[in-house]
Enzyme design. Structure first.
Site, PDB file in Angstrom:
ATOM      1  N   SER A  74       0.783  -1.145  -0.192  1.00 57.99           N
ATOM      2  CA  SER A  74       0.086   0.083  -0.121  1.00 57.99           C
ATOM      3  C   SER A  74       0.597   1.299   0.019  1.00 57.99           C
ATOM      4  CB  SER A  74      -0.753  -0.009   1.412  1.00 57.99           C
ATOM      5  OG  SER A  74      -1.953   0.727   1.145  1.00 57.99           O
ATOM      6  N   ASP A 119      -9.726  -6.474  -3.948  1.00 60.55           N
ATOM      7  CA  ASP A 119      -9.041  -5.197  -3.669  1.00 60.55           C
ATOM      8  C   ASP A 119      -8.839  -4.407  -5.230  1.00 60.55           C
ATOM      9  OD1 ASP A 119      -7.483  -2.905  -2.974  1.00 60.55           O
ATOM     10  OD2 ASP A 119      -5.639  -4.230  -2.731  1.00 60.55           O
ATOM     11  N   HIS A 122      -7.798  -5.369   0.582  1.00 65.38           N
ATOM     12  CA  HIS A 122      -6.799  -4.671   0.468  1.00 65.38           C
ATOM     13  C   HIS A 122      -5.511  -5.216   1.269  1.00 65.38           C
ATOM     14  CE1 HIS A 122      -4.012  -1.453  -1.004  1.00 65.38           C
ATOM     15  NE2 HIS A 122      -4.069  -0.737   0.216  1.00 65.38           N
TER      16      HIS A 122
END
Length: 210
Positions: free
Chosen positions: A111, A162, A188
């Site tokens: 991320s 995701d 995610h």
């Protein structure tokens, strides 16, 4: 009998800022190589400790180090070298690696941490033994020539629930030497949704690296 593991935590000075880290090492023998674990915006090094990733890596013979990125976790007081969502200079993670004396590490980058890992991965002369992007941001900010120049083997990981994982994969698949782990039913932070699948896939990838 499970291999013993030593764990410690501390701070390092990086470009004038104090950064917190947690580390797990094999209790005996020489570590095979180092693994540097980064994290997303809602997470910290504690995520990897609680999930058992640090412990599992050390048990498998690796030196596993997770840092808290600037402005987050126990590194809250540290100023980030770039605004969130912009690429940080590759020299930032290079300085982290130097301060921790990691040697070239495998970098695990979920991320938010893509803003740090991608410039480090694609820096001229960068020689990482492995790269594990988990739906990182900023993949659209690296050009095709830079992706093509990366020799590092990559394990691209994301959850099939995701959308960001799919988007980042469209860019990351330009890495010449990659394989893909798509986790069914995972979102995610897919490593939290499917920890066993995450650890198995990660350790299998590391086992194949030189």
């Amino acid at each position: 009998m499970a291999a013993s593991v030593e764990q410690r935590e501390g701070t390092i000075q990086v470009q004038g800022q104090a950064l917190f880290f947690r580390e797990a090492l094999p209790g005996s023998g020489q570590a095979r190589f180092s693994v540097l674990l980064l994290h997303g915006i809602r997470f910290s090094s504690e995520t990897w400790q609680n999930l058992g990733t640090l412990h599992r890596l050390a048990q498998a013979g690796y030196r596993a180090v997770a840092i808290d990125l600037p402005g987050l976790g126990h590194s809250k007081e540290a100023a980030a070298p770039a605004p969130i969502g912009e690429l940080a200079p590759g020299s930032f993670l290079a300085a982290v690696v130097d301060a921790l004396e990691l040697g070239p590490p495998v970098v695990i980058s979920p991320s938010l941490s893509g803003m740090y890992s991608l410039p480090f991965l694609t820096a001229p002369g960068s020689q990482l033994p492995g790269f594990v992007p988990v739906a990182p941001i900023c993949t659209d900010k690296i050009n095709a020539a830079n992706y093509a120049s990366v020799k590092t083997p990559a394990l691209i990981v994301y959850g099939d629930q995701d959308p960001m994982g799919q988007t980042s994969f469209e860019h990351l698949k330009q890495l010449p030497n990659h394989r893909v782990l798509i986790m069914k039913g995972a979102g995610h932070p897919c490593y939290l949704d499917k920890p066993e699948e995450w650890h198995t896939g990660l350790l299998d990838f590391l086992q194949g690296l030189q």
